[in-house]
Design a protein around this motif. Sequence first.
Motif, PDB file in Angstrom:
ATOM      1  N   GLN A  31      23.164  21.134  55.893  1.00 26.80           N
ATOM      2  CA  GLN A  31      23.828  22.098  55.021  1.00 26.80           C
ATOM      3  C   GLN A  31      24.898  21.419  54.174  1.00 26.80           C
ATOM      4  O   GLN A  31      25.652  20.586  54.650  1.00 26.80           O
ATOM      5  CB  GLN A  31      24.421  23.237  55.843  1.00 26.80           C
ATOM      6  CG  GLN A  31      23.332  24.080  56.470  1.00 26.80           C
ATOM      7  CD  GLN A  31      23.869  25.201  57.336  1.00 26.80           C
ATOM      8  OE1 GLN A  31      25.064  25.320  57.565  1.00 26.80           O
ATOM      9  NE2 GLN A  31      22.966  26.030  57.826  1.00 26.80           N
ATOM     10  N   SER A  47      14.482  26.511  55.994  1.00 24.23           N
ATOM     11  CA  SER A  47      14.908  27.367  57.103  1.00 24.23           C
ATOM     12  C   SER A  47      16.402  27.677  57.045  1.00 24.23           C
ATOM     13  O   SER A  47      16.857  28.647  57.624  1.00 24.23           O
ATOM     14  CB  SER A  47      14.575  26.719  58.450  1.00 24.23           C
ATOM     15  OG  SER A  47      15.462  25.662  58.710  1.00 24.23           O
ATOM     16  N   GLU A  65      20.633  28.566  71.841  1.00 19.38           N
ATOM     17  CA  GLU A  65      21.214  29.719  71.145  1.00 19.38           C
ATOM     18  C   GLU A  65      21.320  30.934  72.055  1.00 19.38           C
ATOM     19  O   GLU A  65      22.351  31.615  72.057  1.00 19.38           O
ATOM     20  CB  GLU A  65      20.384  30.060  69.902  1.00 19.38           C
ATOM     21  CG  GLU A  65      20.563  29.066  68.794  1.00 19.38           C
ATOM     22  CD  GLU A  65      19.821  29.435  67.525  1.00 19.38           C
ATOM     23  OE1 GLU A  65      20.249  28.965  66.458  1.00 19.38           O
ATOM     24  OE2 GLU A  65      18.823  30.200  67.580  1.00 19.38           O
ATOM     25  N   THR A  78      18.864  26.591  58.629  1.00 17.45           N
ATOM     26  CA  THR A  78      19.517  26.717  59.932  1.00 17.45           C
ATOM     27  C   THR A  78      19.947  25.370  60.498  1.00 17.45           C
ATOM     28  O   THR A  78      20.384  25.306  61.633  1.00 17.45           O
ATOM     29  CB  THR A  78      18.569  27.386  60.951  1.00 17.45           C
ATOM     30  OG1 THR A  78      17.398  26.573  61.086  1.00 17.45           O
ATOM     31  CG2 THR A  78      18.195  28.786  60.522  1.00 17.45           C
ATOM     32  N   ARG A  79      19.813  24.303  59.734  1.00 19.38           N
ATOM     33  CA  ARG A  79      20.115  22.973  60.236  1.00 19.38           C
ATOM     34  C   ARG A  79      21.510  22.563  59.807  1.00 19.38           C
ATOM     35  O   ARG A  79      21.731  22.204  58.647  1.00 19.38           O
ATOM     36  CB  ARG A  79      19.100  21.949  59.725  1.00 19.38           C
ATOM     37  CG  ARG A  79      17.615  22.242  59.905  1.00 19.38           C
ATOM     38  CD  ARG A  79      17.199  22.569  61.307  1.00 19.38           C
ATOM     39  NE  ARG A  79      15.830  22.318  61.680  1.00 19.38           N
ATOM     40  CZ  ARG A  79      14.765  22.962  61.263  1.00 19.38           C
ATOM     41  NH1 ARG A  79      14.861  23.864  60.333  1.00 19.38           N
ATOM     42  NH2 ARG A  79      13.578  22.685  61.759  1.00 19.38           N
ATOM     43  N   LYS A 109      25.100  32.328  70.514  1.00 21.09           N
ATOM     44  CA  LYS A 109      25.434  32.098  69.105  1.00 21.09           C
ATOM     45  C   LYS A 109      24.450  31.103  68.520  1.00 21.09           C
ATOM     46  O   LYS A 109      23.785  30.370  69.244  1.00 21.09           O
ATOM     47  CB  LYS A 109      26.869  31.632  68.933  1.00 21.09           C
ATOM     48  CG  LYS A 109      27.272  30.414  69.747  1.00 21.09           C
ATOM     49  CD  LYS A 109      28.728  30.026  69.538  1.00 21.09           C
ATOM     50  CE  LYS A 109      29.572  30.471  70.699  1.00 21.09           C
ATOM     51  NZ  LYS A 109      30.937  29.950  70.654  1.00 21.09           N
ATOM     52  N   THR A 110      24.393  31.076  67.209  1.00 18.12           N
ATOM     53  CA  THR A 110      23.482  30.156  66.525  1.00 18.12           C
ATOM     54  C   THR A 110      23.971  28.717  66.674  1.00 18.12           C
ATOM     55  O   THR A 110      25.155  28.464  66.946  1.00 18.12           O
ATOM     56  CB  THR A 110      23.379  30.484  65.026  1.00 18.12           C
ATOM     57  OG1 THR A 110      24.660  30.237  64.427  1.00 18.12           O
ATOM     58  CG2 THR A 110      22.927  31.918  64.786  1.00 18.12           C
ATOM     59  N   ILE A 111      23.045  27.805  66.440  1.00 21.23           N
ATOM     60  CA  ILE A 111      23.416  26.393  66.477  1.00 21.23           C
ATOM     61  C   ILE A 111      24.466  26.100  65.410  1.00 21.23           C
ATOM     62  O   ILE A 111      25.440  25.381  65.671  1.00 21.23           O
ATOM     63  CB  ILE A 111      22.174  25.504  66.305  1.00 21.23           C
ATOM     64  CG1 ILE A 111      21.292  25.648  67.545  1.00 21.23           C
ATOM     65  CG2 ILE A 111      22.553  24.046  66.073  1.00 21.23           C
ATOM     66  CD1 ILE A 111      19.924  25.051  67.430  1.00 21.23           C
ATOM     67  N   ALA A 112      24.297  26.669  64.238  1.00 17.85           N
ATOM     68  CA  ALA A 112      25.286  26.460  63.170  1.00 17.85           C
ATOM     69  C   ALA A 112      26.671  26.917  63.619  1.00 17.85           C
ATOM     70  O   ALA A 112      27.674  26.246  63.355  1.00 17.85           O
ATOM     71  CB  ALA A 112      24.856  27.196  61.904  1.00 17.85           C
ATOM     72  N   ARG A 113      26.720  28.032  64.313  1.00 19.72           N
ATOM     73  CA  ARG A 113      28.013  28.534  64.794  1.00 19.72           C
ATOM     74  C   ARG A 113      28.579  27.640  65.898  1.00 19.72           C
ATOM     75  O   ARG A 113      29.798  27.407  65.952  1.00 19.72           O
ATOM     76  CB  ARG A 113      27.848  29.974  65.286  1.00 19.72           C
ATOM     77  CG  ARG A 113      29.162  30.686  65.391  1.00 19.72           C
ATOM     78  CD  ARG A 113      28.985  32.187  65.428  1.00 19.72           C
ATOM     79  NE  ARG A 113      29.989  32.712  66.321  1.00 19.72           N
ATOM     80  CZ  ARG A 113      29.831  33.693  67.164  1.00 19.72           C
ATOM     81  NH1 ARG A 113      28.691  34.335  67.232  1.00 19.72           N
ATOM     82  NH2 ARG A 113      30.812  34.087  67.931  1.00 19.72           N
ATOM     83  N   ASP A 171      16.199  24.360  71.044  1.00 22.22           N
ATOM     84  CA  ASP A 171      17.199  24.958  70.148  1.00 22.22           C
ATOM     85  C   ASP A 171      17.323  26.464  70.403  1.00 22.22           C
ATOM     86  O   ASP A 171      18.436  26.997  70.465  1.00 22.22           O
ATOM     87  CB  ASP A 171      16.841  24.716  68.684  1.00 22.22           C
ATOM     88  CG  ASP A 171      17.125  23.292  68.223  1.00 22.22           C
ATOM     89  OD1 ASP A 171      17.786  22.533  68.959  1.00 22.22           O
ATOM     90  OD2 ASP A 171      16.684  22.949  67.112  1.00 22.22           O
ATOM     91  N   ALA A 172      16.199  27.139  70.568  1.00 25.62           N
ATOM     92  CA  ALA A 172      16.221  28.592  70.813  1.00 25.62           C
ATOM     93  C   ALA A 172      16.876  28.904  72.156  1.00 25.62           C
ATOM     94  O   ALA A 172      17.654  29.860  72.275  1.00 25.62           O
ATOM     95  CB  ALA A 172      14.806  29.163  70.756  1.00 25.62           C
TER      96      ALA A 172
END
Length: 172
Positions: A122, A115, A38, A117-118, A43-47, A34-35
């Motif tokens: 969300q 966290s 990103e 971030t998932r 960008k973040t995983i959410a993005r 995951d890192a």
Amino acid sequence: MKRHLLLIGLPGSGKTSVGRQIARTVGYPFVDIDAVVEVRAGKTIARIFDEEGEPRFRTLELEETDRALNNEPAIIATGGGWAAQPGALERARAHAVIVYLETPPPPAAARAAASDTRPLLQGRHPEGRMEELLTLRAPFYEQADLTVSTQDRTAAAVAAAVVELARSRVGW
């Protein structure tokens, strides 16, 4: 022959924490897929989920896992949905010992929700969603070479159990 150790399981199962501990114990590098995704995507995983969708994230996740598997042996923590991607387990099996960190949905949901971030958790009831994810993913997780329960164990205790089991059962 040195091989990778690849960790799979629900979000919040401890793949990253346990993976880091194993890497310190055995002296292998640690790769958090995951890192890496990103960093490479910027960008973040959410993005990524918001802007490009889950299918794009899954493609990036598979590409980065394949890249890690083609490098020096490492401890690799995959995303929670990686194992359910078509062909993922089969491609990894030639290069890695696959370990399922089995975690009941309530503690996994509590850790994952903390966290924030998932993307798949969300805006939803985390524990109920984690139950759904386990139902969908369990058939894939259960194809792992080894299964280690995280129930009521610290990351260090789980890491020790993984190393012992990998060495005794599959000669890792």
